[in-house]
Write a protein that holds these residues in place. Structure first.
Motif, mmCIF file in Angstrom:
data_model
loop_
_atom_site.group_PDB
_atom_site.id
_atom_site.type_symbol
_atom_site.label_atom_id
_atom_site.label_comp_id
_atom_site.label_asym_id
_atom_site.label_seq_id
_atom_site.Cartn_x
_atom_site.Cartn_y
_atom_site.Cartn_z
ATOM 1 N N GLY A 69 46.464 47.066 34.558
ATOM 2 C CA GLY A 69 45.800 46.451 35.710
ATOM 3 C C GLY A 69 46.185 45.025 36.029
ATOM 4 O O GLY A 69 45.574 44.416 36.908
ATOM 5 N N TRP A 70 47.209 44.468 35.361
ATOM 6 C CA TRP A 70 47.573 43.079 35.668
ATOM 7 C C TRP A 70 48.135 42.952 37.075
ATOM 8 O O TRP A 70 47.997 41.896 37.715
ATOM 9 N N GLN A 74 46.317 40.150 42.394
ATOM 10 C CA GLN A 74 47.078 39.518 43.471
ATOM 11 C C GLN A 74 46.614 40.098 44.799
ATOM 12 O O GLN A 74 46.100 41.221 44.846
ATOM 13 N N PRO A 75 46.780 39.355 45.894
ATOM 14 C CA PRO A 75 46.500 39.943 47.207
ATOM 15 C C PRO A 75 47.460 41.094 47.474
ATOM 16 O O PRO A 75 48.636 41.030 47.120
ATOM 17 N N VAL A 76 46.960 42.154 48.092
ATOM 18 C CA VAL A 76 47.758 43.340 48.372
ATOM 19 C C VAL A 76 47.978 43.447 49.872
ATOM 20 O O VAL A 76 47.037 43.329 50.655
ATOM 21 N N GLU A 77 49.220 43.677 50.257
ATOM 22 C CA GLU A 77 49.541 43.882 51.666
ATOM 23 C C GLU A 77 49.369 45.357 52.022
ATOM 24 O O GLU A 77 49.824 46.237 51.296
ATOM 25 N N ALA A 78 48.695 45.609 53.118
ATOM 26 C CA ALA A 78 48.540 46.977 53.625
ATOM 27 C C ALA A 78 48.607 46.934 55.141
ATOM 28 O O ALA A 78 48.149 45.972 55.771
ATOM 29 N N SER A 79 49.166 47.949 55.733
ATOM 30 C CA SER A 79 49.246 47.996 57.189
ATOM 31 C C SER A 79 47.868 48.268 57.779
ATOM 32 O O SER A 79 46.964 48.788 57.113
ATOM 33 N N LEU A 103 32.800 45.975 46.856
ATOM 34 C CA LEU A 103 33.501 45.282 47.935
ATOM 35 C C LEU A 103 32.607 44.221 48.567
ATOM 36 O O LEU A 103 33.067 43.121 48.884
ATOM 37 N N GLY A 104 31.327 44.544 48.718
ATOM 38 C CA GLY A 104 30.413 43.583 49.306
ATOM 39 C C GLY A 104 30.225 42.353 48.445
ATOM 40 O O GLY A 104 30.033 41.242 48.952
ATOM 41 N N ALA A 105 30.273 42.531 47.136
ATOM 42 C CA ALA A 105 30.098 41.402 46.213
ATOM 43 C C ALA A 105 31.365 40.583 46.056
ATOM 44 O O ALA A 105 31.324 39.463 45.538
ATOM 45 N N TRP A 106 32.486 41.146 46.490
ATOM 46 C CA TRP A 106 33.765 40.447 46.335
ATOM 47 C C TRP A 106 33.834 39.292 47.322
ATOM 48 O O TRP A 106 33.627 39.463 48.519
ATOM 49 N N SER A 107 34.121 38.109 46.834
ATOM 50 C CA SER A 107 34.134 36.921 47.695
ATOM 51 C C SER A 107 35.505 36.261 47.722
ATOM 52 O O SER A 107 35.627 35.084 48.070
ATOM 53 N N GLY A 108 36.523 36.996 47.346
ATOM 54 C CA GLY A 108 37.869 36.436 47.343
ATOM 55 C C GLY A 108 38.407 36.341 45.926
ATOM 56 O O GLY A 108 37.827 36.862 44.979
ATOM 57 N N GLY A 109 39.518 35.681 45.805
ATOM 58 C CA GLY A 109 40.139 35.547 44.497
ATOM 59 C C GLY A 109 41.265 36.535 44.313
ATOM 60 O O GLY A 109 41.569 37.359 45.181
ATOM 61 N N ARG A 110 41.884 36.493 43.155
ATOM 62 C CA ARG A 110 43.093 37.259 42.904
ATOM 63 C C ARG A 110 42.811 38.699 42.485
ATOM 64 O O ARG A 110 43.659 39.571 42.633
ATOM 65 N N ILE A 111 41.647 38.981 41.931
ATOM 66 C CA ILE A 111 41.396 40.298 41.349
ATOM 67 C C ILE A 111 40.900 41.264 42.424
ATOM 68 O O ILE A 111 39.936 40.976 43.145
ATOM 69 N N CYS A 112 41.522 42.418 42.504
ATOM 70 C CA CYS A 112 41.098 43.430 43.472
ATOM 71 C C CYS A 112 39.681 43.889 43.148
ATOM 72 O O CYS A 112 39.344 44.128 41.990
#
Length: 232
Positions: A69-70, A74-79, A103-112
């Motif tokens: 999972g390393w 990182q941010p992931v690019e998706a169309s 997803l709702g609790a996610w506030s940014g950062g590197r970890i998906c």
């Protein structure tokens, strides 16, 4: 490293497969277009599996496995169309409540937000960019993506990347989005997690996208649609 000529041949074939799927879907409306994303994912996986079975498998040395999972740090690019299709899949997922909460609790950062105990909670319908990542040394991923000093084991870190899977999955993404872009649909490259967060609770998002409505704020856009050359 640039792809070799055999890799470009496989990438060109992959692009044509995805292109034909997307062209056929355009005639069927927005639901058919969303279904085409899943069909392209499946085709890409099959083509990659065929390449590995044929012996052109440099990624046999890959350290990638459940529990690592390393690469998810990182941010992931998706169309745009991938984000919309994945949102539609999530809305009918049996664990939608838990996934929506993550997803709702996610506030940014590197970890998906979908990384759970080293595994992907949406693995079967993850974006194409995630599918093409194969590395021989998890310490490289740890240092590069997670920004964590890897453990010392006396051997030098291997910095070699496998180009074939990345090139092949990128070609499928290009084959999918090229006909849609030329039909006037927004096919920008988006920051996957915040883009998904913007549309998950909008069941009408795909229909709005097909009408030409602006769905995603500029802050989640990596860049507009760029045509890549996968010709021979």
């Amino acid at each position: 490293m640039k792809p070799t000529d055999p890799e470009r041949q496989q990438a060109h074939a992959a692009l044509l497969v995805a292109h034909d799927i997307a062209v056929a879907a355009l005639a069927g409306g927005v639901e058919a277009i969303l279904a085409a994303v899943g069909a392209c994912h499946q085709s890409a996986d099959r083509l990659w599996g065929d390449a590995r079975a044929a012996g052109s498998d440099p990624a046999a040395e890959a350290a990638c496995a459940a529990g690592c999972g390393w690469c998810c740090h990182q941010p992931v690019e998706a169309s745009t169309v991938e984000v919309l299709a994945i949102a539609a899949r999530l809305r009918i997922h049996p664990d939608i409540a838990a996934l929506r909460a993550r997803l709702g609790a996610w506030s940014g950062g590197r970890i998906c937000p979908f990384l759970t105990n080293g595994t992907c909670a949406i693995y079967s319908f993850r974006p194409l960019k995630c599918r093409g990542l194969y590395q021989p040394d998890p310490r490289w991923c740890m240092a590069t993506f997670a920004k964590i000093d890897p453990p010392e084991d006396g051997s030098p870190i291997c910095h070699r990347a496998f180009t074939l899977p990345r090139t092949l999955f990128d070609a499928v993404g290009q084959g999918l989005t090229r006909p849609l872009h030329r039909a006037g649909l927004d096919c920008a490259a988006l920051d996957f997690a915040p883009a998904l967060k913007a549309v998950l609770d909008r069941p009408d998002a795909a229909a709005a996208w097909a009408r030409g409505d602006a769905l995603f704020p500029d802050r989640v856009r990596f860049h507009g649609w760029i045509e890549r050359d996968f010709s021979l």
